[in-house]
Design a protein around this motif. Structure first.
Motif, mmCIF file in Angstrom:
data_model
loop_
_atom_site.group_PDB
_atom_site.id
_atom_site.type_symbol
_atom_site.label_atom_id
_atom_site.label_comp_id
_atom_site.label_asym_id
_atom_site.label_seq_id
_atom_site.Cartn_x
_atom_site.Cartn_y
_atom_site.Cartn_z
ATOM 1 N N TYR A 1 78.704 43.580 32.742
ATOM 2 C CA TYR A 1 77.593 42.946 33.461
ATOM 3 C C TYR A 1 77.363 43.634 34.810
ATOM 4 O O TYR A 1 76.219 43.942 35.181
ATOM 5 N N VAL A 2 78.453 43.895 35.535
ATOM 6 C CA VAL A 2 78.346 44.579 36.826
ATOM 7 C C VAL A 2 77.808 45.990 36.643
ATOM 8 O O VAL A 2 76.922 46.447 37.384
ATOM 9 N N SER A 3 78.314 46.709 35.649
ATOM 10 C CA SER A 3 77.895 48.087 35.417
ATOM 11 C C SER A 3 76.399 48.181 35.160
ATOM 12 O O SER A 3 75.695 49.013 35.755
ATOM 13 N N LEU B 1 91.183 39.059 29.149
ATOM 14 C CA LEU B 1 90.874 40.482 29.080
ATOM 15 C C LEU B 1 89.440 40.695 28.605
ATOM 16 O O LEU B 1 88.703 41.526 29.160
ATOM 17 N N VAL B 2 89.028 39.955 27.576
ATOM 18 C CA VAL B 2 87.661 40.064 27.064
ATOM 19 C C VAL B 2 86.658 39.658 28.146
ATOM 20 O O VAL B 2 85.644 40.336 28.367
ATOM 21 N N VAL B 3 86.924 38.549 28.823
ATOM 22 C CA VAL B 3 86.007 38.068 29.862
ATOM 23 C C VAL B 3 85.917 39.078 31.011
ATOM 24 O O VAL B 3 84.815 39.369 31.510
ATOM 25 N N ALA B 4 87.058 39.621 31.419
ATOM 26 C CA ALA B 4 87.042 40.629 32.482
ATOM 27 C C ALA B 4 86.209 41.830 32.062
ATOM 28 O O ALA B 4 85.440 42.385 32.859
ATOM 29 N N GLY B 5 86.351 42.235 30.781
ATOM 30 C CA GLY B 5 85.564 43.354 30.282
ATOM 31 C C GLY B 5 84.077 43.067 30.291
ATOM 32 O O GLY B 5 83.266 43.901 30.712
ATOM 33 N N ARG C 1 75.344 60.373 43.292
ATOM 34 C CA ARG C 1 76.625 60.641 42.629
ATOM 35 C C ARG C 1 77.526 59.402 42.668
ATOM 36 O O ARG C 1 78.196 59.089 41.694
ATOM 37 N N PHE C 2 77.544 58.717 43.799
ATOM 38 C CA PHE C 2 78.352 57.509 43.912
ATOM 39 C C PHE C 2 77.896 56.457 42.910
ATOM 40 O O PHE C 2 78.721 55.856 42.208
ATOM 41 N N TRP C 3 76.584 56.189 42.847
ATOM 42 C CA TRP C 3 76.066 55.178 41.928
ATOM 43 C C TRP C 3 76.432 55.517 40.489
ATOM 44 O O TRP C 3 76.871 54.651 39.724
ATOM 45 N N ARG C 4 76.244 56.778 40.100
ATOM 46 C CA ARG C 4 76.476 57.157 38.708
ATOM 47 C C ARG C 4 77.945 57.013 38.331
ATOM 48 O O ARG C 4 78.275 56.559 37.234
ATOM 49 N N ARG C 5 78.835 57.371 39.233
ATOM 50 C CA ARG C 5 80.258 57.246 38.929
ATOM 51 C C ARG C 5 80.717 55.795 38.949
ATOM 52 O O ARG C 5 81.563 55.396 38.136
ATOM 53 N N ALA C 6 80.172 54.999 39.847
ATOM 54 C CA ALA C 6 80.515 53.572 39.856
ATOM 55 C C ALA C 6 80.065 52.908 38.559
ATOM 56 O O ALA C 6 80.778 52.084 37.971
ATOM 57 N N ILE C 7 78.892 53.285 38.076
ATOM 58 C CA ILE C 7 78.361 52.722 36.823
ATOM 59 C C ILE C 7 79.255 53.094 35.648
ATOM 60 O O ILE C 7 79.639 52.245 34.845
ATOM 61 N N ILE C 8 79.606 54.370 35.539
ATOM 62 C CA ILE C 8 80.322 54.823 34.349
ATOM 63 C C ILE C 8 81.776 54.352 34.358
ATOM 64 O O ILE C 8 82.347 54.027 33.305
ATOM 65 N N VAL C 9 82.403 54.277 35.545
ATOM 66 C CA VAL C 9 83.801 53.806 35.611
ATOM 67 C C VAL C 9 83.880 52.342 35.183
ATOM 68 O O VAL C 9 84.744 51.963 34.372
ATOM 69 N N THR C 10 83.002 51.498 35.733
ATOM 70 C CA THR C 10 83.027 50.085 35.346
ATOM 71 C C THR C 10 82.699 49.922 33.863
ATOM 72 O O THR C 10 83.273 49.062 33.185
ATOM 73 N N TYR D 1 83.302 52.136 31.322
ATOM 74 C CA TYR D 1 84.417 52.564 30.480
ATOM 75 C C TYR D 1 85.574 51.561 30.531
ATOM 76 O O TYR D 1 86.193 51.262 29.501
ATOM 77 N N VAL D 2 85.889 51.043 31.722
ATOM 78 C CA VAL D 2 86.948 50.033 31.813
ATOM 79 C C VAL D 2 86.546 48.776 31.044
ATOM 80 O O VAL D 2 87.372 48.157 30.346
ATOM 81 N N ALA D 3 85.269 48.405 31.134
ATOM 82 C CA ALA D 3 84.780 47.221 30.412
ATOM 83 C C ALA D 3 84.964 47.376 28.905
ATOM 84 O O ALA D 3 85.467 46.462 28.235
ATOM 85 N N GLN D 4 84.578 48.516 28.364
ATOM 86 C CA GLN D 4 84.698 48.721 26.922
ATOM 87 C C GLN D 4 86.155 48.674 26.475
ATOM 88 O O GLN D 4 86.477 48.124 25.418
#
Length: 258
Positions: free
Chosen positions: A199-201, A190-194, A234-243, A245-248
């Motif tokens: 990193y992706v975000s 779970l930590v590694v996935a986060g 809009r797509f870039w910004r939402r992709a960044i923030i979703v990844t 928040y899930v990471a955290q």
């Protein structure tokens, strides 16, 4: 293990993420800065309560929750600064300190500290080479649009150096998290996935910002906190923030449950 102490504190996290991603991300900066910061602030409060319960709020704890708490505080500050006009350097600084604390947290919970470096040293070297290649490519390619770059940011090269330094710290944290896989636990995965999502975000920020930046030739300096204008942005910004928040969430739950 896999329990939710103080679960009432963490319940608002997902609704707050949805509110920001679906609505507040396009609002003016006072609303955007506040609602962007709240989800990670919720994680920080939850982790702080867990760390306090374990007598681990002071850094140097044995289970990593103290380091995690302070790293989340730095992340929340970074979110706030990056959402405010002309405060990007402070945001990068806050996230840099947060990555150092993430690294300290992962070192603290390595499954075999005496030989743990063998698990993350090779990934670190490989990722550092890839990171250097990416940033050198961006720097060299930006010379093609040097007039536009320097017209928009007079301190472009200083900003480039600061961002590159942050990504080196991020790479170290990601590599250290990979060392946790040696114990084969679900929490470690779970930590590694986060961290990989983190990193992706951050790389979406660099690549998305770079692509939009080099394809436009503004006549005047851009407003620092202007809402997005195009569907692509809009797509870039939402992709960044979703990844992000899930990471955290993954990192926090993985460390708390570890």
């Amino acid at each position: 293990m896999w329990d939710f102490p103080y679960y009432g504190v963490i319940i608002p996290y997902i609704p707050l993420c949805i509110v920001y991603t679906g609505w507040a991300i396009d609002c003016k900066w006072p609303v955007r800065a506040t609602l962007k910061t709240l989800p990670v602030a919720v994680l920080a409060v939850w982790t702080g309560l867990v760390a306090w319960d374990r007598s681990a709020v002071v850094v140097g704890d044995v289970d990593g929750t103290g380091f995690l708490f302070w790293s989340l505080v730095c992340s929340a500050l970074g979110d706030a600064f990056l959402a405010l006009p002309k405060c990007a350097p402070l945001g990068i600084l806050a996230f840099s300190v947060g990555q150092i604390l993430f690294s300290a947290c992962f070192l603290q919970i390595q499954p075999s500290p005496e030989h743990g470096w063998q698990n993350w040293l090779i990934p670190l070297l490989v990722l550092l080479l890839l990171e250097t290649y990416l940033f050198v490519w961006i720097l060299l390619d930006s010379r093609r649009v040097a007039d536009e770059v320097l017209h928009r940011f007079a301190n472009f090269y200083a900003l480039f150096g600061v961002v590159f330094s942050y990504f080196i710290l991020l790479t170290v944290a990601v590599s250290l998290s990979l060392g946790l896989l040696a114990d084969g636990s679900g929490e470690a995965f779970l930590v590694v996935a986060g961290m990989l999502l983190f990193y992706v975000s951050d790389h979406l920020i660099v690549l998305g910002g770079y692509l939009m930046f080099t394809r436009t030739k503004p006549k005047e300096p851009a407003e620092p906190a202007a809402p997005p204008g195009s569907g692509n942005e809009r797509f870039w910004r939402r992709a960044i923030i979703v990844t992000y928040y899930v990471a955290q969430l993954f990192i926090t739950c993985g460390v708390v449950w570890h």
